[in-house]
Design an enzyme around this catalytic site. Structure first.
Site, PDB file in Angstrom:
ATOM      1  N   ASP A  80      38.396  44.712  30.298  1.00 18.40           N
ATOM      2  CA  ASP A  80      38.047  45.105  31.658  1.00 18.40           C
ATOM      3  C   ASP A  80      37.577  46.550  31.648  1.00 18.40           C
ATOM      4  O   ASP A  80      37.661  47.234  30.622  1.00 18.40           O
ATOM      5  CB  ASP A  80      39.271  44.951  32.585  1.00 18.40           C
ATOM      6  CG  ASP A  80      38.888  44.617  34.019  1.00 18.40           C
ATOM      7  OD1 ASP A  80      38.218  45.455  34.654  1.00 18.40           O
ATOM      8  OD2 ASP A  80      39.245  43.538  34.502  1.00 18.40           O
ATOM      9  N   THR A 140      41.058  35.720  46.180  1.00 21.84           N
ATOM     10  CA  THR A 140      41.103  36.898  45.309  1.00 21.84           C
ATOM     11  C   THR A 140      40.574  38.095  46.096  1.00 21.84           C
ATOM     12  O   THR A 140      39.926  37.934  47.133  1.00 21.84           O
ATOM     13  CB  THR A 140      40.230  36.725  44.044  1.00 21.84           C
ATOM     14  OG1 THR A 140      38.852  36.831  44.415  1.00 21.84           O
ATOM     15  CG2 THR A 140      40.490  35.395  43.357  1.00 21.84           C
ATOM     16  N   ASP A 151      32.818  47.283  29.059  1.00 20.04           N
ATOM     17  CA  ASP A 151      31.768  47.173  30.058  1.00 20.04           C
ATOM     18  C   ASP A 151      30.857  46.060  29.582  1.00 20.04           C
ATOM     19  O   ASP A 151      30.145  46.209  28.569  1.00 20.04           O
ATOM     20  CB  ASP A 151      31.008  48.496  30.163  1.00 20.04           C
ATOM     21  CG  ASP A 151      29.784  48.418  31.073  1.00 20.04           C
ATOM     22  OD1 ASP A 151      29.480  47.320  31.596  1.00 20.04           O
ATOM     23  OD2 ASP A 151      29.120  49.452  31.256  1.00 20.04           O
ATOM     24  N   VAL A 152      30.856  44.928  30.276  1.00 20.18           N
ATOM     25  CA  VAL A 152      30.137  43.751  29.783  1.00 20.18           C
ATOM     26  C   VAL A 152      28.628  43.943  29.753  1.00 20.18           C
ATOM     27  O   VAL A 152      27.910  43.156  29.120  1.00 20.18           O
ATOM     28  CB  VAL A 152      30.485  42.490  30.600  1.00 20.18           C
ATOM     29  CG1 VAL A 152      31.958  42.136  30.441  1.00 20.18           C
ATOM     30  CG2 VAL A 152      30.092  42.637  32.065  1.00 20.18           C
ATOM     31  N   TYR A 193      23.523  36.351  44.492  1.00 16.57           N
ATOM     32  CA  TYR A 193      24.707  35.906  43.744  1.00 16.57           C
ATOM     33  C   TYR A 193      24.490  34.500  43.200  1.00 16.57           C
ATOM     34  O   TYR A 193      24.774  34.224  42.025  1.00 16.57           O
ATOM     35  CB  TYR A 193      25.923  35.954  44.657  1.00 16.57           C
ATOM     36  CG  TYR A 193      27.201  35.428  44.045  1.00 16.57           C
ATOM     37  CD1 TYR A 193      27.903  36.195  43.113  1.00 16.57           C
ATOM     38  CD2 TYR A 193      27.727  34.192  44.411  1.00 16.57           C
ATOM     39  CE1 TYR A 193      29.083  35.733  42.554  1.00 16.57           C
ATOM     40  CE2 TYR A 193      28.911  33.726  43.863  1.00 16.57           C
ATOM     41  CZ  TYR A 193      29.580  34.499  42.932  1.00 16.57           C
ATOM     42  OH  TYR A 193      30.749  34.038  42.380  1.00 16.57           O
ATOM     43  N   ASN A 234      34.325  35.943  32.175  1.00 17.61           N
ATOM     44  CA  ASN A 234      34.762  35.853  33.567  1.00 17.61           C
ATOM     45  C   ASN A 234      34.279  37.009  34.443  1.00 17.61           C
ATOM     46  O   ASN A 234      34.154  36.843  35.663  1.00 17.61           O
ATOM     47  CB  ASN A 234      36.295  35.797  33.603  1.00 17.61           C
ATOM     48  CG  ASN A 234      36.849  36.007  34.995  1.00 17.61           C
ATOM     49  OD1 ASN A 234      36.792  35.124  35.851  1.00 17.61           O
ATOM     50  ND2 ASN A 234      37.392  37.193  35.244  1.00 17.61           N
ATOM     51  N   LYS A 254      24.656  32.914  39.291  1.00 20.87           N
ATOM     52  CA  LYS A 254      25.547  31.837  38.871  1.00 20.87           C
ATOM     53  C   LYS A 254      24.777  30.591  38.438  1.00 20.87           C
ATOM     54  O   LYS A 254      25.227  29.829  37.581  1.00 20.87           O
ATOM     55  CB  LYS A 254      26.539  31.517  39.990  1.00 20.87           C
ATOM     56  CG  LYS A 254      27.521  32.657  40.267  1.00 20.87           C
ATOM     57  CD  LYS A 254      28.263  33.082  39.008  1.00 20.87           C
ATOM     58  CE  LYS A 254      29.332  34.137  39.272  1.00 20.87           C
ATOM     59  NZ  LYS A 254      30.063  34.506  38.040  1.00 20.87           N
TER      60      LYS A 254
END
Length: 263
Positions: free
Chosen positions: A37, A193, A63-64, A156, A90, A160
């Site tokens: 993360d 969440t 950091d992805v 978004y 994720n 996805k």
């Protein structure tokens, strides 16, 4: 218990929300979990909590969107553990902004985290998993990657949807290469969440409670099963795909949405 005994698993966005539930579940079921993360405080705390429960976890800042970070993370896993069995891509963000109002900067930021991050993770995990004899990559998509949405989530949904088809193509590429690496996507519906509060900051139905954002006031009426999902509901699906119980699944979409897309 023990569905992923002995496996080494890396979970991005692992410090909170669905990622946290995935880390806790995989560790509880026997995996050594790398909590990856950018929130160092939350990530370190979670790794400590898992270790205090007698399970195995460590934290890694990742950091992805950074290929350098990915190279370092995978190299560290191989140095410390000698293998990588599971990658859960994720990490993600959701920006609820109408198309005409979204800046190119925000569009690119969301693409970078949600799509580039999945690409980079998959790119660097495949060689490590091949060296380990195989593995399972689980990519977090969404029901928004299957159906359109009219509440400002076009950008978004685009990310996805990209994850959904990248997953299928990656699965086919790995299968054709005989890599023994399965690649599947998970498609949550409405999950309780903190992400919801960030998506709809001006909507009173999504204001923070003591711990989580509660989307029930606005969203539960859309869910045939009658309730929002919990992060654990999604983590249960991730566990299945990470385990050998799903050994004949690759390129598949695991939809966990309470029936939303059935209509």
């Amino acid at each position: 218990m023990g569905q992923v005994d002995g496996k080494i698993a890396l979970v991005t966005g692992g410090a909170s929300g669905i990622g946290r539930a995935c880390c806790e579940t995989l560790a509880r079921e026997g995996a050594t979990v790398i909590v990856a993360d950018v929130d160092d405080a939350l990530g370190e705390a979670l790794a400590g909590t898992i270790a205090a429960a007698g399970q195995r976890a460590e934290y890694r800042h990742l950091d992805v969107t950074s290929e350098e970070d990915w190279r370092g993370a995978i190299a560290r896993v191989m140095e410390r553990h000698g293998r990588l069995d599971v990658l859960v891509n994720n990490a993600g963000i959701a920006l609820c902004v109408p198309i005409t109002e979204m800046s190119l900067e925000d569009w690119r930021r969301q693409q970078a985290i949600n799509v580039d991050g999945v690409f980079l993770g998959t790119k660097h995990a495949i060689p490590a998993m091949r060296a380990s004899g195989g593995g399972s990559i689980v990519n977090m998509s969404s029901v928004a990657g299957i159906t359109g949405n009219s509440v400002g989530l076009a950008a978004y949904s685009a990310t996805k949807g990209a994850v959904r088809l990248f997953t299928k193509s990656s699965a086919l590429e790995c299968a054709k290469a005989g890599a023994n690496i399965r690649v599947n996507s998970v498609h949550p519906g409405i999950v309780v969440t903190p992400l919801w509060g960030k998506m709809f900051p001006g909507d009173p139905a999504f204001q923070p409670g003591a711990n989580d954002i509660d989307p029930a006031a606005r969203m539960n009426r859309q869910i045939p099963i009658g309730r929002s999902a919990t992060p654990q509901d999604i983590a249960n699906g991730v566990l299945y795909l990470a385990s050998d119980a799903s050994s004949y699944m690759t390129g598949s979409e695991l939809v966990i949405d309470g029936g939303i897309t059935a209509a």
